[in-house]
Write a protein that holds these residues in place. Sequence first.
Motif, short mmCIF file in Angstrom:
data_model
loop_
_atom_site.label_atom_id
_atom_site.label_comp_id
_atom_site.label_asym_id
_atom_site.label_seq_id
_atom_site.Cartn_x
_atom_site.Cartn_y
_atom_site.Cartn_z
N ILE A 140 0.82 -1.20 0.00
CA ILE A 140 0.00 0.00 0.00
C ILE A 140 0.86 1.26 0.00
CG2 ILE A 140 -2.15 -0.92 0.92
CD1 ILE A 140 -1.18 -0.21 3.71
N ASN A 141 1.82 1.35 0.91
CA ASN A 141 2.63 2.57 1.00
C ASN A 141 3.87 2.53 0.12
OD1 ASN A 141 3.43 0.51 2.76
ND2 ASN A 141 4.47 1.92 4.14
N GLY A 142 4.53 1.36 0.00
CA GLY A 142 5.74 1.26 -0.80
C GLY A 142 5.54 1.63 -2.25
N PRO A 143 4.60 0.98 -2.94
CA PRO A 143 4.35 1.32 -4.34
C PRO A 143 3.91 2.78 -4.54
CG PRO A 143 3.44 -0.82 -3.84
CD PRO A 143 3.86 -0.23 -2.54
N VAL A 144 3.13 3.31 -3.61
CA VAL A 144 2.68 4.69 -3.73
C VAL A 144 3.87 5.64 -3.76
CG1 VAL A 144 1.49 6.58 -2.54
CG2 VAL A 144 0.39 4.35 -2.74
N ALA A 145 4.85 5.41 -2.89
CA ALA A 145 6.03 6.27 -2.85
C ALA A 145 6.78 6.24 -4.17
CB ALA A 145 6.95 5.82 -1.71
N ILE A 146 6.89 5.07 -4.78
CA ILE A 146 7.60 4.94 -6.05
C ILE A 146 6.82 5.62 -7.17
CG2 ILE A 146 8.37 3.29 -7.81
CD1 ILE A 146 9.00 1.34 -5.54
N GLU A 147 5.51 5.45 -7.18
CA GLU A 147 4.69 6.05 -8.22
C GLU A 147 4.68 7.57 -8.14
OE1 GLU A 147 0.92 4.10 -8.05
OE2 GLU A 147 1.79 2.15 -8.58
N LEU A 148 4.75 8.10 -6.92
CA LEU A 148 4.83 9.55 -6.77
C LEU A 148 6.16 10.10 -7.25
CD1 LEU A 148 3.04 10.06 -3.33
CD2 LEU A 148 2.20 10.71 -5.59
N ALA A 149 7.15 9.21 -7.36
CA ALA A 149 8.45 9.60 -7.91
C ALA A 149 8.48 9.46 -9.43
CB ALA A 149 9.56 8.74 -7.29
N GLY A 150 7.34 9.04 -10.01
CA GLY A 150 7.22 9.01 -11.47
C GLY A 150 7.43 7.66 -12.12
N MET A 151 7.44 6.58 -11.34
CA MET A 151 7.67 5.24 -11.89
C MET A 151 6.47 4.35 -11.59
SD MET A 151 11.67 4.86 -10.67
CE MET A 151 12.16 3.69 -11.94
N LYS A 152 5.96 3.66 -12.59
CA LYS A 152 4.80 2.80 -12.42
C LYS A 152 5.22 1.47 -11.78
CE LYS A 152 2.09 4.73 -16.23
NZ LYS A 152 1.37 4.43 -17.50
N THR A 153 4.30 0.89 -10.99
CA THR A 153 4.61 -0.35 -10.28
C THR A 153 3.53 -1.41 -10.51
OG1 THR A 153 3.42 0.20 -8.24
CG2 THR A 153 5.70 1.00 -8.44
N THR A 154 3.88 -2.63 -10.16
CA THR A 154 2.91 -3.72 -10.06
C THR A 154 3.09 -4.36 -8.68
OG1 THR A 154 4.46 -5.30 -11.04
CG2 THR A 154 2.91 -4.21 -12.52
N SER A 155 2.01 -4.93 -8.16
CA SER A 155 2.07 -5.53 -6.83
C SER A 155 1.43 -6.91 -6.83
CB SER A 155 1.34 -4.65 -5.81
OG SER A 155 1.91 -3.36 -5.73
N ILE A 156 1.92 -7.76 -5.96
CA ILE A 156 1.34 -9.08 -5.75
C ILE A 156 1.12 -9.26 -4.26
CG2 ILE A 156 1.62 -11.57 -6.07
CD1 ILE A 156 3.72 -10.94 -8.24
#
Length: 325
Positions: free
Chosen positions: A184-200
Motif C-alpha cells: 500500500i505505501n511502498g508502491p505509492v512512494a515509487i509512483e509519486l516519484a514518477g515510476m509505475k509499479t505492479t504488486s502481488i
Amino acid sequence: MLRTILNGLAGSMLFAFSVFAAASADAADKVSMRLPWIYNVQAAAYIMAFEKGFYRDAGLEVEIRPGGVQINPNQLVATGQDTFGSNDTPNLIIGRGQGMPLVAVAACWQRHPGGVYALEKSGIREPKDMIGKTLAYDVGGPWTLVQAMLAKTGVPIDKIKLINATGNEILMNGTVDVRTGFVINGPVAIELAGMKTTSIRAADYGVPASAEVVFTTEKVVKEQPDLVRRFVAATIKGYEYAYDKPDETLKVVIAGNPQLKDDQQRQQLARQKELIFTERAAKEGLCSFGASDIEETYSILKTFGGLTTNIDVATMFTTGFLPRK
C-alpha cells in the motif's frame, strides 16, 4: 474538537490524542490505544472514531498513542501500559509464543497488505514471473507470507535469487527486480516519484493473515468485557465513517501531522479500502474473523516463519465482542 500533542521520540514526529473534559468526563472509562505505526491514514478509523465522538458516545475517554520502529505494541499492552493495541496476526501469534497474554478481539484489515512489488517494466505480474529474478527480502511478516505464497503457487524458491536488503532505492535503480513489503505505501512512494509499479499480495493467493487486529489482554477481556465491546463497536463506526468521508478524513489526519503529504496519504487510504471492505465484511460484518484465520496463520509461521513455540490458538482470540450482522 481534536487536540494533538507533539512528542519527540527517536527523531520521529509522533502524536497522541487527549480528550477535552466534558460534563460527563468523570463517568467515562479512560483507555489507551497503541498504534502499530506512526500517526497517518493507517490509523484513520481510530482517528475518526475519536474526532466524531464515537468513543465519547460509548462512554470512553481514549488516548491514541503512536507506534514506530522502536515501539512494540504487544509489549506495551501485555504489561498494562496500554489498554488496547493494533498489530497483524503474525506478530500477535509471535507475542503469544513469547508468553504475552494477548487476545485478538477484532480483525479489521481482513486481507493482509504483505506481498511483493516491482516496477511495471519488469513484467512481474504473478508469482511465477519472479522465477529467474532478483528478490530483495526483509526478514519479517511480509517475507513469511511471501514464502507461503510461493509454496502455494508451486514456485520453487531456489529459482529466485534472494538478497536480504531494504529500501525502495534498490528497486528503482535496478539493483533488484522485486522486493517484499506492504503493497500500500511502498508502491505509492515509487509512483509519486514518477515510476509505475505492479504488486502481488500474498492474500490474493490463499495466504490468510489479517492486519490492524485490535487486541487487549486476557485480564481486560475477563474483567471489563463491556469496555471491550464498546471500544470495538466505536472503532467499527470509525472505519465506516473514515472511508465514507475520505476528504474529511484526510483533512483531519494531515492537520494532526502536517509532515504528511496529501497525495501520498490519499492514495494509501484508497488502497487500504479494499483490504477492509471485503466480500466477507459485507456478509459477516467489518472486522470479523474466525478460528480458522488464526489457526492457518499459526501454521504458516510454524512452517515458514521460524516459530518453534507451540501455542493454544483458541486462547488468543475471541469473536464475542463483534457486532452481529
